[in-house]
Design an enzyme around this catalytic site. Structure first.
Site, PDB file in Angstrom:
ATOM      1  N   GLY A  85      95.299  69.572 -76.523  1.00 11.00           N
ATOM      2  CA  GLY A  85      96.180  71.518 -75.971  1.00 11.00           C
ATOM      3  C   GLY A  85      96.087  70.317 -73.735  1.00 11.00           C
ATOM      4  N   THR A  86      95.070  70.136 -73.723  1.00  9.73           N
ATOM      5  CA  THR A  86      95.438  69.805 -72.827  1.00  9.73           C
ATOM      6  C   THR A  86      96.086  68.731 -71.738  1.00  9.73           C
ATOM      7  OG1 THR A  86      92.774  68.938 -72.386  1.00  9.73           O
ATOM      8  CG2 THR A  86      93.734  67.942 -71.056  1.00  9.73           C
ATOM      9  N   GLN A 127      94.324  79.024 -77.963  1.00 10.77           N
ATOM     10  CA  GLN A 127      93.064  80.245 -78.857  1.00 10.77           C
ATOM     11  C   GLN A 127      93.603  81.444 -79.974  1.00 10.77           C
ATOM     12  OE1 GLN A 127      89.912  79.713 -79.335  1.00 10.77           O
ATOM     13  NE2 GLN A 127      89.663  78.104 -77.176  1.00 10.77           N
ATOM     14  N   ASN A 156      90.013  82.090 -73.495  1.00 11.66           N
ATOM     15  CA  ASN A 156      88.948  80.871 -74.496  1.00 11.66           C
ATOM     16  C   ASN A 156      87.723  81.605 -74.494  1.00 11.66           C
ATOM     17  OD1 ASN A 156      89.496  79.917 -71.786  1.00 11.66           O
ATOM     18  ND2 ASN A 156      88.147  78.628 -72.511  1.00 11.66           N
ATOM     19  N   THR A 161     103.946  56.149 -80.281  1.00 16.22           N
ATOM     20  CA  THR A 161     103.688  55.886 -81.366  1.00 16.22           C
ATOM     21  C   THR A 161     103.247  57.341 -82.126  1.00 16.22           C
ATOM     22  OG1 THR A 161     103.556  53.640 -81.734  1.00 16.22           O
ATOM     23  CG2 THR A 161     103.663  54.918 -83.575  1.00 16.22           C
ATOM     24  N   CYS A 164      79.924  70.616 -66.164  1.00 17.32           N
ATOM     25  CA  CYS A 164      80.863  69.723 -65.559  1.00 17.32           C
ATOM     26  C   CYS A 164      80.378  68.198 -66.024  1.00 17.32           C
ATOM     27  CB  CYS A 164      79.951  69.702 -63.786  1.00 17.32           C
ATOM     28  SG  CYS A 164      77.869  68.798 -63.869  1.00 17.32           S
ATOM     29  N   HIS A 186      92.810  70.948 -82.870  1.00 18.86           N
ATOM     30  CA  HIS A 186      91.388  72.000 -84.166  1.00 18.86           C
ATOM     31  C   HIS A 186      90.740  72.811 -83.848  1.00 18.86           C
ATOM     32  CE1 HIS A 186      89.389  71.178 -80.036  1.00 18.86           C
ATOM     33  NE2 HIS A 186      90.365  70.806 -79.357  1.00 18.86           N
TER      34      HIS A 186
END
Lengths: 351, 417
Positions: free
Chosen positions: B84-85, B199, B171, B257, B347, B221
């Protein structure tokens, strides 16, 4: 017992937590995040507030098999330790931030929170022995940390566990290696954890700015030079005076007094540093009448013969022989042999 | 405490741990594990020209078709990524650079104030390191961007907007955005619209085609696929600049790949999750409503956050504030009872931060710190809710004693309702 192990990411607190677990306690590891922006402290193995240290503590907790959390105490640390440190220097005193951190953070903020959450005690890796209410020096004289614990009140010590006091640092490292703790050979931390490069004078100048004033000879009253801030000087200091010319008698000169109001730093010969008695406040001293003991005024100083007596809120300490290198703001901890009797914070000196 | 500690997710879930953190990650579905294992054993590089390569490529393309079908997209619109990031970064930077290059006056980027950090940190970087002007769209008290808010922000200077990104479902608090309406507003002005649906997919109906979005982020995931796998759906004909350069394997915007086993497992999980979604959503919403009602009944002063139960809310997410508590105290105490949930973000050192989502919703910092997300998923049962309800009040009581030391009054909410 349910105990909270304060884990700095160093070898001592890791082994202390492991021993507490071996002793059958239900141990939870906590790393105290003390820096406001941890990134800015990422300067290697020194100190106690880097991301690397948090990770080392976490990995030690994994190996020991205990849950692990990070507690954010940066605001409390800033307020109770760093601001106080700066204020003390500004007022011409010489603070010990490790003593302060134990008094206000580890065995106050952390301990109180732990008790509220249902823990019974806080475990640390300090090198000192504690049985019942009796605090004693570590068996390793080179690593003994009873001094920085010497001003804790009985109600604080009642909830403290120091599992390492009967063990030398060498043995602690060997045990860490045996236990598979990766921090076994991590270098010791030194100096002040929030001053990464160890240059306290420059750190204070960055915070307080330049506050120039004269350096004055105690005997003659003559101005010998200029300084950028009286706060950068501490009584007993010899180096960094930068006076340019030697004393007439050719002997080294030391800082005898720091007066923030007049921004004056007074210098003179070593014997002028001799202190014959001192007065402390905020004392933990449960005894009546004079007590023959030994007084220690620095973390790695010698304890010298003395007689201490509580008078009102003050603790008065008469030194059998003159003591050099003490300054207001430092802690004075009093011993009977290796046993800590009590202590306080030096308010003023008598010469 | 004597609580057995087992691994947080997966096969051990029924072995003593109450896992209420499915929005962080949810155990892999058996279909996904089977597909993953099969592809792992097969091997092959999907870009190779020989038989092994063709076999891997076939797995990738069949998976692409399956994922596209599950999300009502065309196979050619699927760009596989590592999660997702990465998809969010590709969407934001890729669209910004492409739009800015085509029309240099377009430098405004509009995103909601409650986006995931993968969006927020990316747009902040665009503002600080590039020349973007970022505007955070305010949300209402439930965490939703109202369509009129977006329309007004665009209308201030429509021709300067490079792109808009508003998440499909939040989320942390579970509030669902009116994505189709927002996308339609963007399109009225010819502005591209991206949505982070990480989400949403598998939890509520998600149709790329019907949403009108130009780009959509999905992660494997969160719906029972493997960690480290995701996709960006990109409308046909839409140009975006690549972030990574190399073989150009995915539509020339994403190189590297292809992870054939990951792709296969992702598609298997998405197909199964989307197929089950209508039934599962009803089951989880009932479980969630039960959780919220019973916790609110057990804990005086507790408050539920986000949109009310219904289509405007993800079925699996409950988000509650416990005034007078610090979230990390609650988390520690619940963890000691084997109950796993989340305080929001932390953090890099592991310090819990007050949620920017709650702050944007108008919650004050002390209350934001005293909030927990409980998220349900495929393996959640009524027994999980029972376990939480059994311990929540004593846990809150302890956390309030600790919070009182930190000067968190917060309990004024008791009298104020």
């Amino acid at each position: 017992m349910r105990v909270l192990a304060a884990m700095s990411g160093g070898v001592d607190s890791a082994v202390a937590a492991a021993r507490a677990a071996d002793a059958g306690h239900d141990v939870t590891g906590v790393h105290l995040a003390l820096a406001k922006s941890p990134e800015s402290h990422r300067t290697g193995a020194r100190g106690c507030c880097t991301i690397e240290d948090a990770r080392d503590a976490r990995r030690a907790a994994d190996i020991i098999g205990i849950p692990f959390y990070v507690w954010d105490l940066a605001d409390r640390f800033e307020h109770d330790v760093i601001d106080e440190f700066v204020a003390a220097y500004e007022a011409g005193r010489t603070p010990n931030p490790c003593v302060r951190c134990n008094e206000r953070i580890k065995f106050a903020a952390v301990l109180e929170r732990a008790l509220a959450l249902g823990f019974d005690a806080v475990v640390t890796g300090h090198h000192a022995r504690l049985s019942g209410a009796v605090l004693r020096r570590s068996v390793d004289p080179g690593k003994d940390q009873s001094y920085v614990l010497g001003t804790l009140r009985p109600d604080q010590l009642a909830h403290a566990i120091f599992p390492l006091g009967d063990t030398t640092k060498t043995e602690v490292r060997a045990e860490a290696a045996r236990r598979g703790l990766a921090v076994a050979d991590k270098p010791d931390s030194h100096d002040i954890c929030f001053i990464a490069d160890g240059d306290t004078g420059r750190w204070l100048r960055d915070r307080l700015g330049s506050q120039p004033g004269p350096v004055v000879d105690a005997a003659t009253g003559e101005t010998l030079g200029e300084h950028e801030g009286a706060f950068a000087f501490t009584i007993g200091q010899r180096r960094g005076l930068r006076l340019g010319r030697p004393a007439p008698d050719g002997r080294p000169r030391y800082v005898l007094d720091v007066s923030p109001v007049t921004r004056t730093v007074t210098v003179g010969p070593a014997e002028a540093l001799d202190v014959s008695h001192l007065v402390a406040d905020r004392a933990v001293w449960p005894y009546e009448g004079p007590v023959v003991c030994a007084a220690q005024v620095r973390a790695h100083g010698q304890a010298v013969p003395a007689t201490a007596e509580g008078v009102g809120d003050e603790l008065r300490v008469a030194l059998d022989e003159p003591l050099r290198g003490t300054a207001p703001g430092q802690a004075v901890v009093l011993y009977d042999g290796d046993r800590v009797l009590g202590g306080g914070h030096v308010l003023r000196l008598g010469r | 405490m004597g609580v057995g500690r087992v691994s947080p997710a997966g096969a051990d879930i029924l072995g003593g741990v109450t896992y209420l953190d499915h929005a962080a990650t949810t155990p892999m579905r058996p279909e996904a594990v089977a597909a993953y294992n099969a592809a792992l054993a097969d091997g092959g590089n999907a870009s190779s020209l020989h038989a092994s390569g063709r076999r891997a490529r076939r797995v990738v393309e069949e998976s692409r078709e399956a994922l596209a079908a599950a999300l009502r997209a065309r196979p050619s619109e699927v760009v596989f990524t590592a999660g997702g990031t990465e998809s969010d970064n590709l969407a934001i930077k890729g669209l910004y650079w492409a739009r800015r290059a085509a029309e240099p006056r377009r430098h405004r980027v509009l995103v909601s104030a409650v986006e995931h950090r993968a969006i927020l940190d990316t747009v902040i970087w665009l503002a600080e390191a590039q020349d973007a002007q970022v505007e955070l769209l305010p949300v209402d008290a439930t965490g939703m961007v109202r369509p009129e808010v977006l329309a007004a922000a665009i209308a201030r200077d429509p021709d300067s907007v490079a792109l808009i990104s508003v998440m499909w479902a939040n989320n942390e608090v579970g509030t669902v955005s009116p994505v189709a309406e927002l996308a339609a507003i963007a399109h009225r002005y010819g502005i591209v619209f991206h949505t982070d649906a990480v989400q949403a997919v598998g939890s509520i109906p998600v149709s790329f085609e019907d949403s009108g979005a130009d780009a959509l982020t999905v992660s494997a995931h969160k719906l029972g696929g493997p960690i480290g796998m995701g996709a960006l759906l990109v409308r046909r004909g839409l140009t975006l600049a690549p972030l990574t350069h190399g073989g150009g394997q995915e539509r020339d915007v994403r190189s590297g790949t292809l992870d054939t086993p990951g792709v296969a497992a992702f598609a298997a999980a998405a197909s199964a999750a989307v197929a089950e979604q209508p039934v599962e959503a009803v089951r989880l919403a009932a479980l969630r409503d039960d959780l919220v009602a019973r916790v609110l009944a057990a804990v005086p002063g507790a408050v539920a956050n986000g949109a009310p139960s219904g289509p405007g809310r993800l079925p699996g997410i409950a988000h509650l504030t416990f005034p007078g508590c610090e979230g990390d105290s609650l988390l520690l105490l619940l963890d000691a009872h084997g109950i796993e949930c989340s305080t929001g973000s932390a953090c890099s050192a592991g310090v819990a931060q007050p949620s920017h989502v709650l702050l944007a919703m108008g919650v004050d910092e002390a209350r934001a710190r005293g909030s927990l997300r409980f998220s349900l998923g495929r393996t959640s049962t009524a027994a999980d809710v029972d376990a939480l309800v059994r311990v929540i009040m004593p846990v809150v009581g302890r956390a309030r004693r600790a919070g009182a030391l930190a000067g968190l009054s917060g309990l004024s909410g008791l009298s104020g309702g």
